[in-house]
Design a protein around this motif. Sequence first.
Motif, PDB file in Angstrom:
ATOM      1  N   ASN A 196     -58.899  25.799 -13.509  1.00 43.34           N
ATOM      2  CA  ASN A 196     -59.946  24.772 -13.414  1.00 43.34           C
ATOM      3  C   ASN A 196     -59.478  23.458 -14.034  1.00 43.34           C
ATOM      4  OD1 ASN A 196     -61.644  26.544 -12.150  1.00 43.34           O
ATOM      5  ND2 ASN A 196     -62.663  27.199 -14.039  1.00 43.34           N
ATOM      6  N   MET A 197     -58.773  23.577 -15.171  1.00 43.08           N
ATOM      7  CA  MET A 197     -58.275  22.353 -15.826  1.00 43.08           C
ATOM      8  C   MET A 197     -57.251  21.658 -14.923  1.00 43.08           C
ATOM      9  SD  MET A 197     -58.001  23.141 -19.891  1.00 43.08           S
ATOM     10  CE  MET A 197     -57.110  24.678 -19.837  1.00 43.08           C
ATOM     11  N   LEU A 198     -56.442  22.468 -14.231  1.00 42.46           N
ATOM     12  CA  LEU A 198     -55.450  21.889 -13.327  1.00 42.46           C
ATOM     13  C   LEU A 198     -56.148  21.130 -12.185  1.00 42.46           C
ATOM     14  CD1 LEU A 198     -52.642  21.551 -11.994  1.00 42.46           C
ATOM     15  CD2 LEU A 198     -52.923  23.829 -11.025  1.00 42.46           C
ATOM     16  N   GLN A 199     -57.161  21.767 -11.626  1.00 44.06           N
ATOM     17  CA  GLN A 199     -57.905  21.169 -10.514  1.00 44.06           C
ATOM     18  C   GLN A 199     -58.447  19.787 -10.929  1.00 44.06           C
ATOM     19  OE1 GLN A 199     -60.505  24.030  -8.871  1.00 44.06           O
ATOM     20  NE2 GLN A 199     -60.221  23.100  -6.858  1.00 44.06           N
ATOM     21  N   GLN A 200     -58.965  19.733 -12.134  1.00 38.67           N
ATOM     22  CA  GLN A 200     -59.507  18.479 -12.675  1.00 38.67           C
ATOM     23  C   GLN A 200     -58.380  17.463 -12.863  1.00 38.67           C
ATOM     24  OE1 GLN A 200     -62.739  18.043 -13.397  1.00 38.67           O
ATOM     25  NE2 GLN A 200     -62.377  15.935 -14.089  1.00 38.67           N
ATOM     26  N   ALA A 201     -57.276  17.929 -13.462  1.00 39.45           N
ATOM     27  CA  ALA A 201     -56.171  17.020 -13.793  1.00 39.45           C
ATOM     28  C   ALA A 201     -55.581  16.387 -12.540  1.00 39.45           C
ATOM     29  CB  ALA A 201     -55.092  17.792 -14.551  1.00 39.45           C
ATOM     30  N   ILE A 202     -55.530  17.163 -11.461  1.00 43.51           N
ATOM     31  CA  ILE A 202     -54.912  16.668 -10.226  1.00 43.51           C
ATOM     32  C   ILE A 202     -55.654  15.452  -9.684  1.00 43.51           C
ATOM     33  CG2 ILE A 202     -54.816  17.303  -7.758  1.00 43.51           C
ATOM     34  CD1 ILE A 202     -53.296  19.759  -8.534  1.00 43.51           C
ATOM     35  N   GLN A 203     -56.931  15.378  -9.974  1.00 43.59           N
ATOM     36  CA  GLN A 203     -57.690  14.238  -9.461  1.00 43.59           C
ATOM     37  C   GLN A 203     -57.514  12.996 -10.332  1.00 43.59           C
ATOM     38  OE1 GLN A 203     -61.713  15.596  -8.475  1.00 43.59           O
ATOM     39  NE2 GLN A 203     -60.748  17.570  -8.144  1.00 43.59           N
ATOM     40  N   GLU A 204     -56.978  13.190 -11.525  1.00 42.11           N
ATOM     41  CA  GLU A 204     -56.928  12.068 -12.463  1.00 42.11           C
ATOM     42  C   GLU A 204     -55.576  11.378 -12.589  1.00 42.11           C
ATOM     43  OE1 GLU A 204     -58.565  13.881 -15.927  1.00 42.11           O
ATOM     44  OE2 GLU A 204     -60.551  13.986 -15.004  1.00 42.11           O
ATOM     45  N   SER A 205     -54.494  12.134 -12.434  1.00 44.04           N
ATOM     46  CA  SER A 205     -53.174  11.490 -12.533  1.00 44.04           C
ATOM     47  C   SER A 205     -52.144  12.359 -11.807  1.00 44.04           C
ATOM     48  CB  SER A 205     -52.771  11.290 -14.001  1.00 44.04           C
ATOM     49  OG  SER A 205     -52.774  12.511 -14.662  1.00 44.04           O
ATOM     50  N   PRO A 206     -50.962  11.799 -11.565  1.00 45.22           N
ATOM     51  CA  PRO A 206     -49.922  12.619 -10.925  1.00 45.22           C
ATOM     52  C   PRO A 206     -49.628  13.837 -11.800  1.00 45.22           C
ATOM     53  CG  PRO A 206     -49.270  10.318 -11.022  1.00 45.22           C
ATOM     54  CD  PRO A 206     -50.502  10.437 -11.846  1.00 45.22           C
ATOM     55  N   VAL A 207     -49.527  14.992 -11.150  1.00 43.16           N
ATOM     56  CA  VAL A 207     -49.358  16.239 -11.906  1.00 43.16           C
ATOM     57  C   VAL A 207     -47.985  16.855 -11.635  1.00 43.16           C
ATOM     58  CG1 VAL A 207     -50.100  18.663 -11.954  1.00 43.16           C
ATOM     59  CG2 VAL A 207     -51.790  16.855 -12.184  1.00 43.16           C
ATOM     60  N   ILE A 208     -47.367  17.332 -12.698  1.00 39.34           N
ATOM     61  CA  ILE A 208     -46.077  18.028 -12.580  1.00 39.34           C
ATOM     62  C   ILE A 208     -46.298  19.471 -13.019  1.00 39.34           C
ATOM     63  CG2 ILE A 208     -43.626  17.961 -13.203  1.00 39.34           C
ATOM     64  CD1 ILE A 208     -44.664  15.266 -12.085  1.00 39.34           C
ATOM     65  N   LEU A 209     -46.032  20.393 -12.107  1.00 43.63           N
ATOM     66  CA  LEU A 209     -46.188  21.822 -12.426  1.00 43.63           C
ATOM     67  C   LEU A 209     -44.845  22.342 -12.932  1.00 43.63           C
ATOM     68  CD1 LEU A 209     -48.064  22.781  -9.157  1.00 43.63           C
ATOM     69  CD2 LEU A 209     -49.081  22.507 -11.415  1.00 43.63           C
ATOM     70  N   MET A 210     -44.858  23.002 -14.079  1.00 41.30           N
ATOM     71  CA  MET A 210     -43.596  23.427 -14.680  1.00 41.30           C
ATOM     72  C   MET A 210     -43.631  24.907 -15.077  1.00 41.30           C
ATOM     73  SD  MET A 210     -42.749  19.981 -16.846  1.00 41.30           S
ATOM     74  CE  MET A 210     -41.113  20.506 -17.270  1.00 41.30           C
ATOM     75  N   PRO A 211     -43.370  25.789 -14.103  1.00 37.66           N
ATOM     76  CA  PRO A 211     -43.371  27.227 -14.429  1.00 37.66           C
ATOM     77  C   PRO A 211     -42.058  27.659 -15.082  1.00 37.66           C
ATOM     78  CG  PRO A 211     -43.708  26.796 -12.062  1.00 37.66           C
ATOM     79  CD  PRO A 211     -43.183  25.546 -12.673  1.00 37.66           C
ATOM     80  N   ASN A 212     -42.112  28.771 -15.824  1.00 35.85           N
ATOM     81  CA  ASN A 212     -40.859  29.394 -16.265  1.00 35.85           C
ATOM     82  C   ASN A 212     -40.242  30.080 -15.040  1.00 35.85           C
ATOM     83  OD1 ASN A 212     -42.745  31.434 -16.070  1.00 35.85           O
ATOM     84  ND2 ASN A 212     -42.267  32.396 -18.009  1.00 35.85           N
ATOM     85  N   HIS A 213     -38.954  30.433 -15.120  1.00 33.76           N
ATOM     86  CA  HIS A 213     -38.294  30.938 -13.902  1.00 33.76           C
ATOM     87  C   HIS A 213     -37.569  32.251 -14.197  1.00 33.76           C
ATOM     88  CE1 HIS A 213     -37.218  30.746  -9.855  1.00 33.76           C
ATOM     89  NE2 HIS A 213     -36.230  29.878  -9.857  1.00 33.76           N
ATOM     90  N   ARG A 214     -38.139  33.336 -13.666  1.00 33.58           N
ATOM     91  CA  ARG A 214     -37.555  34.658 -13.887  1.00 33.58           C
ATOM     92  C   ARG A 214     -37.235  35.364 -12.572  1.00 33.58           C
ATOM     93  NH1 ARG A 214     -37.436  32.250 -17.682  1.00 33.58           N
ATOM     94  NH2 ARG A 214     -38.525  32.459 -19.655  1.00 33.58           N
ATOM     95  N   SER A 215     -37.865  34.876 -11.463  1.00 33.52           N
ATOM     96  CA  SER A 215     -37.769  35.631 -10.210  1.00 33.52           C
ATOM     97  C   SER A 215     -38.019  34.704  -9.030  1.00 33.52           C
ATOM     98  CB  SER A 215     -38.846  36.722 -10.238  1.00 33.52           C
ATOM     99  OG  SER A 215     -39.081  37.228  -8.953  1.00 33.52           O
ATOM    100  N   TYR A 216     -37.532  35.099  -7.855  1.00 34.11           N
ATOM    101  CA  TYR A 216     -37.850  34.354  -6.635  1.00 34.11           C
ATOM    102  C   TYR A 216     -39.359  34.372  -6.360  1.00 34.11           C
ATOM    103  CZ  TYR A 216     -32.915  34.111  -5.208  1.00 34.11           C
ATOM    104  OH  TYR A 216     -31.577  33.832  -5.131  1.00 34.11           O
ATOM    105  N   VAL A 217     -40.038  35.332  -6.962  1.00 36.57           N
ATOM    106  CA  VAL A 217     -41.488  35.434  -6.733  1.00 36.57           C
ATOM    107  C   VAL A 217     -42.232  34.226  -7.341  1.00 36.57           C
ATOM    108  CG1 VAL A 217     -43.524  36.858  -7.302  1.00 36.57           C
ATOM    109  CG2 VAL A 217     -41.394  37.961  -6.606  1.00 36.57           C
TER     110      VAL A 217
END
Length: 678
Positions: free
Chosen positions: A129-150
């Motif tokens: 929900n916080m992400l959904q809100q943030a996307i409307q307010e400024s450019p968003v950068i998603l930064m996941p950790n990386h363990r798998s192609y999944v």
Amino acid sequence: MTSTYKDSGTASLKDEEEFTDILEERRCTTDLGYALRTFNPQPYKGAPSSSTSDLKKAVLESQYLRYIAKEIALETGSSVEKVRQEARGILEEMSHNLQLGFIRLMAYTVNKVFKRLFRSIYVNMEGLNMLQQAIQESPVILMPNHRSYVDFLIVSFILFTYDIPIPVIAAGIPLASMKVVGEILRRSGAFFIRRAIGSDKLYWAVLSEYVRTIVRTGCAPLEFYVEGFRSRTLKSVVPKLGMMDMVLEPYFKGEVFDITLVPISISYDRVVEESLLALELLGVPKPKESTTGLFKASRVLQEDYGCMHVNFGRPLSVRQLCEGKINRSEYNLIPRDLPQRPSTEIQDCVNWVAHLIVRTQEEGSLISPWSLMACLLLQAPITTLTEEGLQWHGLTEKTLWLRKLVLDFRGRLNWPAHTTDSDVMSSTVALHHSIVHHKAGRVCLVQDGDPASQDPLSPEEGVMRTAAAVLMLVSYRNQALHVFVRPGILATAIHITKSTQKDELFSFFCFLRDVFANEFIFIPGRASQDFDEACSLLQKCGAVHMSEQEVTVLETGLEVLSFLQKLLQPFLDSYQLIFRYLCENGAHVFTEKQFLPAVQNLATKLILSGDLHTFEVLSSDTQKNVLSALRRLEAVTKLRASQQNEYKVNKAAVRRTGDILSGKIPPESLHAIPDARL
Ligand SMILES: CCCCCCCCCCCCCCCC(=O)SCCNC(=O)CCNC(=O)[C@H](O)C(C)(C)COP(=O)(O)OP(=O)(O)OC[C@H]1O[C@@H](n2cnc3c(N)ncnc32)[C@H](O)[C@@H]1OP(=O)(O)O
Ligand SMILES: O=C(CO)COP(=O)(O)O
């Protein structure tokens, strides 16, 4: 209805956040119905609806790229038009071509696959929900950790499911060369980047302008993996800074008011690529990304991978993070669209933000019962683990003890509620049947041989076979390490120095933090906070008593301290062995190609003779980390002119580092370490 679970005391998640199993609803609807669902996300409010060709045009026509093209033409004697043509080619190779139709195709396929692979996929809805809100307010950068192609499939899958704009994703170029699949990924949002860009000025210019244009216009959320590749060890990887620098620059230059960074922690009960990653660490080459390889890998669909948790972290405002850290006025001195080398202050800030994100990913990840069991199994002598096995009852008791310690240390635990502890333990071991088996009240390591092979294994092959199983177990232990590492380093400092003086322990703590800066994530400039955290956690669990000047070990704390010290012992043993190799080996100059197999040979011999008890030194990750540590400590230098990664070793400096690590040189001598590195 989707199911949720909540903290129910010490046996479950520690925080109050709710996780929802998003697969439950998927199992009640058809795959086609899901893929064709209404998708009407609310984009960033200022975002123009720009097409891919608009984006490419904006990059190519930018003042920045025009300027660089002229500069390169002058430097190389080529024509500007030729350089611009080359830039166009790079852009074609790189660009994404996101189309909703392909997202729907992927949604259909991925939905089917996930229902086969996973029992549940838990997502923290509050974070979403916080992400959904943030996307409307400024450019968003998603930064996941990386363990798998999944990882990249799951993030887009969740966003599609919850009507959130689909991201464009930085992907390594080998994925683009997969027949048909590469194009599908491009149309699902992937943009492809070369891995080692080196000093290719035009490539850096095209990539950075492409990334900055996406951020500036906010035309789509941008996703990238700051660790740069899937961590083979399941431990966080020290962040790469190139992409981080590019996404932050529009803020530094005042082209956007703010940028939001969203750390995402993806935790797997069981990682699909577990055995391949362990084999790669032992030097077996990674299978090339190919469409046929993908189809061959479809046998993974027969296996059970348990649950996964996706935790969307609290959105972080770059504006707030950087306040008081940097002075943006340096960017006012020259026109914004001209290249400018960032100041040291800016570079330090980028490095700090990148580390903070990886650390936040760690804090958001969940630790499974299996990870706790792996910590304990690895503390048993190797022959016990491979031959007679560990007693089931003892292991259960100790795992429950460790569960409490994790909660004391504020770790986030994924211990299923409404199930007896013994059922949790049994189902955990059953899920990891490829690594351990539970028979006649004992737990043993599984070691795969080739059943078709008639020939007995040589002793060296036997070591490698055991190492493959051990390294898999190590990777699951590593999933929990971030919780233990700070108190673990303090426990190690107490053990080695035998000191109770806080300042001596702090010096040794800083030394260990510096030596292991490639193994564990330490936010730069936070040595004192890390030390204070370690002290307070050890005090909280009753292991030590703290006074103004002293840290005193308590009788009640011996078990905790011994556990923590044993947890880090394989790292100390591995580093010492490699130091020894570098000091005893005749050569002063070596290449990485010589170094890795030579260390592996020596370690194999010592394991066979019974003089070395850790298999972790066989991992190329450990070997490379030692090299990086020695370079940081200036005991090894990379020869710049060399074409083939040659290193020069200062044997006296390596020996001194080893002597400090073993406690032969008293901790006072460590004050010589410059503060800047802490
Ligand atoms: C509903 C269902 C839907 C499903 C829908 C599915 C969606 C399906 C999408 C698929 C999507 C797949 C996604 C896969 C995921 C990955 O493939 S992860 C791998 C790719 N991503 C990354 O690597 C991102 C992180 N990496 C970086 O940031 C790296 O820095 C870069 C940008 C790749 C560059 O790497 P590098 O060449 O190794 O460079 P790096 O070490 O950073 O720096 C080298 C030198 O360049 C210098 N440098 C830095 N910046 C610059 C600059 N701007 N100019 C010049 N020099 C520079 C550095 O200072 C450094 O100098 P030295 O210190 O060596 O002297
Ligand atoms: O990161 C990748 C795609 O997920 C591919 O690179 P690695 O195989 O090095 O992890």
